[in-house]
Write an enzyme that holds these catalytic residues in place. Structure first.
Site, mmCIF file in Angstrom:
data_model
loop_
_atom_site.group_PDB
_atom_site.id
_atom_site.type_symbol
_atom_site.label_atom_id
_atom_site.label_comp_id
_atom_site.label_asym_id
_atom_site.label_seq_id
_atom_site.Cartn_x
_atom_site.Cartn_y
_atom_site.Cartn_z
ATOM 1 N N ARG A 56 0.962 -1.188 -0.090
ATOM 2 C CA ARG A 56 -0.023 -0.131 -0.001
ATOM 3 C C ARG A 56 0.871 1.274 0.150
ATOM 4 O O ARG A 56 0.581 2.347 -0.631
ATOM 5 C CB ARG A 56 -0.887 0.065 1.085
ATOM 6 N N GLU B 75 2.830 -6.466 14.349
ATOM 7 C CA GLU B 75 2.061 -6.871 15.474
ATOM 8 C C GLU B 75 1.340 -8.078 15.247
ATOM 9 O O GLU B 75 1.009 -8.805 16.042
ATOM 10 C CB GLU B 75 0.892 -5.752 15.729
#
Length: 170
Positions: free
Chosen positions: A57, A94
């Protein structure tokens, strides 16, 4: 307002993660233009020569930001995607571990580089991006993100670099 074009997707890519989906923003010409303007304005007078952005992205926003800043674009890719010799940096997300790579000759010595990405979360991707810029010989101008998840405190991994986030989620 372009911020309303960012959607939350709970449970993606795994349970407990709320993914920030920017595809509605990318599909809205006015929203996208307004967002990119906010991302590049703080850096317009900083002598940015290159914009570096991580796959995938970040490529979309980074390419547009490079055009707006009249700068070149450096893709920071996943392993095995670049055809010539590379530098690499490993990092933690994460929800897992990853690696970024850049061609060894992509950043000229002393080039002023802005790193652009969609989200600053735990800071792993951004820190790895900065490591590649510096190991490539570049001078880090700063970071610009569409969304910063402040509750994950990713800024702590980025030292005293200039960090601009268009939308901060506390």
């Amino acid at each position: 307002m372009w911020r309303s074009l960012i959607r939350d997707v709970p449970g993606f890519p795994r349970a407990g993660v709320v993914f920030k989906d920017i595809t509605p923003l990318l599909g809205d010409p006015d929203g996208l233009a307004a967002c990119v303007t906010e991302l590049v304005e703080p850096f317009e007078d900083q002598g940015v020569e290159l914009v570096a952005a991580p796959e995938a992205r970040g490529f979309v926003i980074g390419g547009i930001a490079a055009d707006r800043l009249d700068a070149g674009f450096v893709p920071l890719r996943k392993p095995g995607k670049l055809p010539r010799p590379t530098l690499g940096a490993d990092y933690e997300l994460e929800y897992g571990a990853e690696r970024l790579e850049v061609h060894t000759d992509a950043i000229a010595a002393g080039a002023r580089v802005l790193i652009v990405d969609d989200v600053l979360a735990t800071g792993g991707t951004a820190a790895a991006s900065a490591q590649l810029v510096m190991h490539g010989g570049g001078e880090l101008v700063g970071f610009s993100f569409i969304v910063e998840l402040a509750f994950l405190d990713g800024r702590r991994q980025l030292g005293d670099a200039c960090i601009e986030s268009a939308l901060v989620v506390e």
